[in-house]
Design an enzyme around this catalytic site. Sequence first.
Site, PDB file in Angstrom:
ATOM      1  N   CYS A 269       0.823  -1.212   0.000  1.00  0.00           N
ATOM      2  CA  CYS A 269       0.000   0.000   0.000  1.00  0.00           C
ATOM      3  C   CYS A 269       0.859   1.264   0.000  1.00  0.00           C
ATOM      4  O   CYS A 269       1.535   1.531  -0.985  1.00  0.00           O
ATOM      5  CB  CYS A 269      -0.981  -0.037   1.169  1.00  0.00           C
ATOM      6  SG  CYS A 269      -2.418   1.040   0.930  1.00  0.00           S
ATOM      7  N   HIS A 354      -3.887  -5.344   0.127  1.00  0.00           N
ATOM      8  CA  HIS A 354      -3.529  -5.888   1.439  1.00  0.00           C
ATOM      9  C   HIS A 354      -3.611  -7.418   1.462  1.00  0.00           C
ATOM     10  O   HIS A 354      -4.670  -7.980   1.720  1.00  0.00           O
ATOM     11  CB  HIS A 354      -4.447  -5.300   2.510  1.00  0.00           C
ATOM     12  CG  HIS A 354      -4.134  -3.883   2.844  1.00  0.00           C
ATOM     13  ND1 HIS A 354      -3.262  -3.529   3.852  1.00  0.00           N
ATOM     14  CD2 HIS A 354      -4.539  -2.719   2.279  1.00  0.00           C
ATOM     15  CE1 HIS A 354      -3.156  -2.213   3.914  1.00  0.00           C
ATOM     16  NE2 HIS A 354      -3.922  -1.701   2.961  1.00  0.00           N
ATOM     17  N   GLU A 356      -2.526  -9.329   3.698  1.00  0.00           N
ATOM     18  CA  GLU A 356      -2.702  -9.812   5.074  1.00  0.00           C
ATOM     19  C   GLU A 356      -4.136  -9.700   5.545  1.00  0.00           C
ATOM     20  O   GLU A 356      -4.440  -9.999   6.703  1.00  0.00           O
ATOM     21  CB  GLU A 356      -1.811  -8.983   6.009  1.00  0.00           C
ATOM     22  CG  GLU A 356      -2.403  -7.684   6.515  1.00  0.00           C
ATOM     23  CD  GLU A 356      -2.597  -6.608   5.443  1.00  0.00           C
ATOM     24  OE1 GLU A 356      -3.372  -5.671   5.660  1.00  0.00           O
ATOM     25  OE2 GLU A 356      -1.954  -6.710   4.375  1.00  0.00           O
TER      26      GLU A 356
END
Length: 380
Positions: A269, A354, A356
């Site tokens: 990001c 993202h 995760e």
Amino acid sequence: MKALLALEDGRTFPCRSFTGPGEAGGEVVFNTSMTGYQEILTDPSYSGQMVTMTYPLIGNYGVCPEDVESDRIQVAAFIIKEYQDFPSNFRSRGTLADYLIKGHILGIEDLDTRALTRHIRKSGALRGVISTSDLDPASLVEKAKAVPPMEGADLVGKVTCKKPYFWKYNQPEYFSADKLKDPLIWHFRGKKHSVVALDFGIKYNIIRCLERAGCEVLVVPAGTDAETIKALKPEGIFLSNGPGDPEPLTYAVDTIKQLLGIAPIFGICLGMQLLGLAMGGKTLKIKFGHRGGNQPVKNLDTGRVEITSQNHGFAVDLNTLDKENSILTHINLNEDSLEGLKNDEVRAFAVQYHPEASPGPHDAAYLFNQFAKVIEHAKA
């Protein structure tokens, strides 16, 4: 309790507060995720923003201490269609309203979130103010115009850690910055990959994912200089997510420039945007951003399509990068925008989304293992 949201362009939305009296301002954005509101609330990338959830019913599974992504609520205010005050979930440890009240964050319901989202999609992300005490539309519009814009603002200073830390027992274990000079700082050198993570607003689940991939993660403040990081002799360097405009973060860009080629680098990001700037590119503001858990991204190396979680309002302009060294790896299938890049010469890669994501989707979780493999190859 009656409340009013006013946007800088003059549009207003009547609503009511489910957290009591208050007033808040910030950039108004929307998120299309159906679950994960607690992770959204505590994501440092939302600093300075008032988040609107497009899914209409929020609060129905309560809140759980294990689901936070930072040490506090980060959003400026929370805007929803309908609040559910009676959560039903065996993991719940409290209500959303109580959680927001404890964090001194304004929560708003009974607002036409569909109309607000359509307005933002048409006009772009706008500054706004919500108030329970000042219900005069003209007054609130003027207050909205006075809210500082995202462009040109360094928001990382508000969310980065003040001291370095290791992750221990599922929480940060802080220590003095002087200890960074200790050559024996690593606990598992030789057994795990030693990774320094620059904290621009890192989410806790990123650290967990790096650890599951076999890394020992040392998180350092965003302002940590390159010489300090080099002295730690890390086997990998991670550039975290974070809030706001990347271009004012000249100190971080300078540090990354000096770290290119020292060890494999992985960015997520804001970390990708800063890597892009360090490699000579430029960034731009997206009209209304990408925020939600349903963004389709194509991996150009494998041809596979990944459904991803995203939260960003700025992006790297691919046309400004050196095409010989900067290779496009992922694209957004909604608009063909840049979602991933790599530079094999300096063993650096990054993605705009993202991997995760908690509670999901998890299509891109492989990237953490990919980072570990790059580190292994570099060590070999």
